[in-house]
Structure formats: structure tokens, C-alpha cells
Scaffold this motif. Structure first.
Motif, PDB file in Angstrom:
ATOM      1  N   PRO A  54      12.095  53.271  36.031  1.00 45.24           N
ATOM      2  CA  PRO A  54      12.827  53.159  37.303  1.00 45.24           C
ATOM      3  C   PRO A  54      13.224  51.721  37.625  1.00 45.24           C
ATOM      4  CG  PRO A  54      10.909  54.575  37.540  1.00 45.24           C
ATOM      5  CD  PRO A  54      10.787  53.938  36.194  1.00 45.24           C
ATOM      6  N   TYR A  55      12.309  50.779  37.382  1.00 49.99           N
ATOM      7  CA  TYR A  55      12.595  49.369  37.660  1.00 49.99           C
ATOM      8  C   TYR A  55      13.681  48.840  36.732  1.00 49.99           C
ATOM      9  CZ  TYR A  55      11.792  44.331  38.166  1.00 49.99           C
ATOM     10  OH  TYR A  55      11.946  42.982  38.375  1.00 49.99           O
ATOM     11  N   ILE A  56      13.615  49.203  35.449  1.00 47.36           N
ATOM     12  CA  ILE A  56      14.620  48.751  34.489  1.00 47.36           C
ATOM     13  C   ILE A  56      16.012  49.214  34.911  1.00 47.36           C
ATOM     14  CG2 ILE A  56      15.447  49.102  32.119  1.00 47.36           C
ATOM     15  CD1 ILE A  56      12.458  49.135  31.277  1.00 47.36           C
ATOM     16  N   CYS A  57      16.132  50.486  35.249  1.00 50.89           N
ATOM     17  CA  CYS A  57      17.434  51.023  35.662  1.00 50.89           C
ATOM     18  C   CYS A  57      17.927  50.349  36.941  1.00 50.89           C
ATOM     19  CB  CYS A  57      17.335  52.529  35.869  1.00 50.89           C
ATOM     20  SG  CYS A  57      17.016  53.453  34.346  1.00 50.89           S
ATOM     21  N   GLN A  58      17.020  50.180  37.877  1.00 54.86           N
ATOM     22  CA  GLN A  58      17.385  49.543  39.153  1.00 54.86           C
ATOM     23  C   GLN A  58      17.906  48.131  38.935  1.00 54.86           C
ATOM     24  OE1 GLN A  58      14.043  49.146  41.958  1.00 54.86           O
ATOM     25  NE2 GLN A  58      14.792  47.086  42.369  1.00 54.86           N
ATOM     26  N   GLN A  59      17.212  47.360  38.092  1.00 56.17           N
ATOM     27  CA  GLN A  59      17.607  45.972  37.859  1.00 56.17           C
ATOM     28  C   GLN A  59      18.950  45.880  37.141  1.00 56.17           C
ATOM     29  OE1 GLN A  59      15.602  44.510  40.103  1.00 56.17           O
ATOM     30  NE2 GLN A  59      15.348  42.793  38.688  1.00 56.17           N
ATOM     31  N   LEU A  60      19.168  46.717  36.159  1.00 55.97           N
ATOM     32  CA  LEU A  60      20.430  46.667  35.423  1.00 55.97           C
ATOM     33  C   LEU A  60      21.610  47.021  36.330  1.00 55.97           C
ATOM     34  CD1 LEU A  60      19.396  48.244  32.003  1.00 55.97           C
ATOM     35  CD2 LEU A  60      19.946  45.848  32.462  1.00 55.97           C
ATOM     36  N   ILE A  61      21.426  48.019  37.174  1.00 55.85           N
ATOM     37  CA  ILE A  61      22.502  48.380  38.115  1.00 55.85           C
ATOM     38  C   ILE A  61      22.724  47.257  39.122  1.00 55.85           C
ATOM     39  CG2 ILE A  61      23.125  49.961  39.983  1.00 55.85           C
ATOM     40  CD1 ILE A  61      21.662  52.167  38.400  1.00 55.85           C
ATOM     41  N   GLN A  62      21.640  46.710  39.633  1.00 56.59           N
ATOM     42  CA  GLN A  62      21.740  45.638  40.632  1.00 56.59           C
ATOM     43  C   GLN A  62      22.492  44.427  40.092  1.00 56.59           C
ATOM     44  OE1 GLN A  62      18.013  44.534  42.503  1.00 56.59           O
ATOM     45  NE2 GLN A  62      18.734  42.460  42.927  1.00 56.59           N
ATOM     46  N   TYR A  63      22.310  44.147  38.785  1.00 62.15           N
ATOM     47  CA  TYR A  63      22.919  42.943  38.214  1.00 62.15           C
ATOM     48  C   TYR A  63      24.212  43.223  37.444  1.00 62.15           C
ATOM     49  CZ  TYR A  63      19.016  40.092  39.692  1.00 62.15           C
ATOM     50  OH  TYR A  63      18.092  39.415  40.452  1.00 62.15           O
ATOM     51  N   GLY A  64      24.777  44.402  37.631  1.00 66.10           N
ATOM     52  CA  GLY A  64      26.142  44.561  37.152  1.00 66.10           C
ATOM     53  C   GLY A  64      26.439  45.689  36.194  1.00 66.10           C
TER      54      GLY A  64
END
Length: 261
Positions: A179-189
Motif C-alpha cells: 500500500p505504501y509503495i503504490c501510494q508513494q509512486l502515485i504521489q510522486y507522479g
């Protein structure tokens, strides 16, 4: 007594046939084999009679031996004059801590060699029908730890660089942080529609693959009961699986874990 020698060997990603010829030679001539959890245990059948087999596997919350104890063990066995094969899953230098072990051996003036192996992020992807590079989809591959160290509460990964700078990303040991990996990738572009595959027990008869997007892969993985060890692949190359998947995979009934198959 003269010092022995240590071979830091990559056992490959799971399928016993994917070990290198040199890796197999190191198993066959070893007096002592110090092996990890994710190696294929069938490889130990090739050890010579009388070889000492020492398990030092690690899994979340349960380490048979801590890393410092492994260091001391390698030094002790080599100083006794033994040929020691340190057998690691995948490639020993890709999150296998071979660099740390080699440093210790060098400090003690113990001869050693590093024997590369086939790494899971590439091999599991290939067995799932996903080439990590492709002329039409991906000119770059980034290999990332899925549970890296954090310092003072700060994440050491450069998420913006990952999101914008790499065509294919392979996360190792990251299914618990999905969940954190997906969230971070979406957040950063990264687009939330970016394709994702999670491959459990890659290259083995227990392999299972779940495909989705950054937006929905968490729910799909949870529904399929996937757990570690798993590789997470992010990128448009995942689209190719539907065309070129070739390896038969195991499936479990909803609500069962892979161990119960």
C-alpha cells in the motif's frame, strides 16, 4: 592450519536448474554449506558426503541466525581450513548482503570469491511472461528494496526519481509495504493506471501472479492471499503477460494461504 576459502554463491531464484555451473561446483566441493531460507533445498542433495549443512535463514520476525553470527561462523569455519559455500537465493549481491560478508572476510584475510546468480526480479518476471525491458515499453530497469532502512523517520528512497525516471521498477521484499509503495509512486507522479504485477514464489511450482494497477493491486493481492516471498513489478511491460505468459502457475481457493495448498 591454512585458512580455507569462502564462496559467496547465488543459488538462483527458486528453480534448481537456474543455478550456474560454477555455483553447482561450489556446492559439490564444499566442506561446509551455510544456506538461506529461499534456496531450493534440492540443491543440498548435490553436497558431498560428510559436508556440514548449516541453516541460517531469515524470515520476518524469525531469524535462525543474526547477520553478525553468520559473519563469525564464516570466519570460524574458513579458519579451520574448510571450503565454505555460502548459498544465497537469487544473486548474492542483490539484497543478499554478500558485500557485508565479503568485507568481514577481507578484514580477516580469508580468501573468497563472489559467484553471481540469477536474480529473482528478472527471473520471476520472465517466468510470469513479463520481460523487464522491451523496445516498445521499457528502456530502463530499477531494482529497489521494498523494506529499506529509514533514518530519523525519513524514507531514504528517492520516490520522485523512481516515479518519473524508470520504465520498469522491481521491488524486492516489499509485499508487506505494497500500500505504501503504490501510494508513494502515485504521489510522486506515476499514473494510478500504471500496470503492476505481484509474483509469489517466482520460478517454482508454487508461483502465482496477480496483475492490476497502482490503484487496485493492493485489493487484488489481498483477495488472492499472496504473501512473501514476492516480487512487485511496476511498469507497462506488465501488459505483455497476457500475450506471452508460458509458465503454469498454482492457485489457491479464496481464503486459503499458499502454505495450505
Amino acid at each position: 592450519m591454512n585458512s580455507g576459502k569462502v564462496y559467496l554463491v547465488g543459488a538462483g531464484p527458486g528453480d534448481e536448474k537456474l543455478i550456474t555451473l560454477y555455483g553447482m561446483e561450489c556446492i559439490q566441493k564444499a566442506d561446509v554449506i551455510v544456506y538461506d531460507r529461499l534456496i531450493n533445498r534440492n540443491l543440498l542433495k548435490y553436497a558431498k558426503d560428510g559436508a556440514e549443512l548449516i541453516y541460517c535463514g531469515k524470515e520476518p520476525g524469525n531469524h535462525a541466525l543474526i547477520q553478525e553470527t553468520i559473519h563469525a561462523l564464516l570466519v570460524e569455519k574458513a579458519k579451520q581450513g574448510n571450503i565454505v559455500t555460502r548459498l544465497k537465493g537469487g544473486d548474492p549481491c542483490v539484497f543478499g548482503r554478500a558485500g557485508e560478508e565479503a568485507e568481514v572476510l577481507a578484514q580477516h584475510a580469508i580468501p573468497f570469491e563472489i559467484v553471481p546468480g540469477v536474480t529473482a526480479g528478472i527471473a520471476a518476471a520472465a517466468y510470469a511472461g513479463i520481460p523487464v525491458t522491451h523496445r516498445d515499453y521499457a528502456a530502463s530497469l530499477t531494482i529497489v528494496t521494498g523494506h529499506g532502512r529509514r533514518e530519523k523517520g525519513e524514507d531514504r528512497l528517492h520516490w520522485e526519481g523512481l516515479a518519473k525516471g524508470s520504465d520498469t521498477i522491481a521491488f524486492y521484499m516489499g509485499v508487506g509495504n505494497l500500500p505504501y509503495i503504490c501510494q508513494q509512486l502515485i504521489q510522486y507522479g506515476k499514473s494510478s493506471d500504471t500496470k503492476v504485477a505481484v509474483i509469489e514464489w517466482g520460478t517454482t511450482e508454487r508461483q502465482r501472479t496477480v496483475v492490476g494497477t497502482l490503484q487496485d493491486i493492493e485489493e487484488k493481492v489481498k483477495k488472492a492471499c499472496l504473501s512473501h516471498p514476492s516480487i512487485i513489478l511496476v511498469g507497462e511491460v506488465v501488459k505483455l503477460r497476457e500475450k506471452i505468459k508460458w509458465f503454469p502457475e498454482a492457485y489457491c481457493l479464496e481464503g486459503e494461504t499458499v502454505e495450505s495448498i
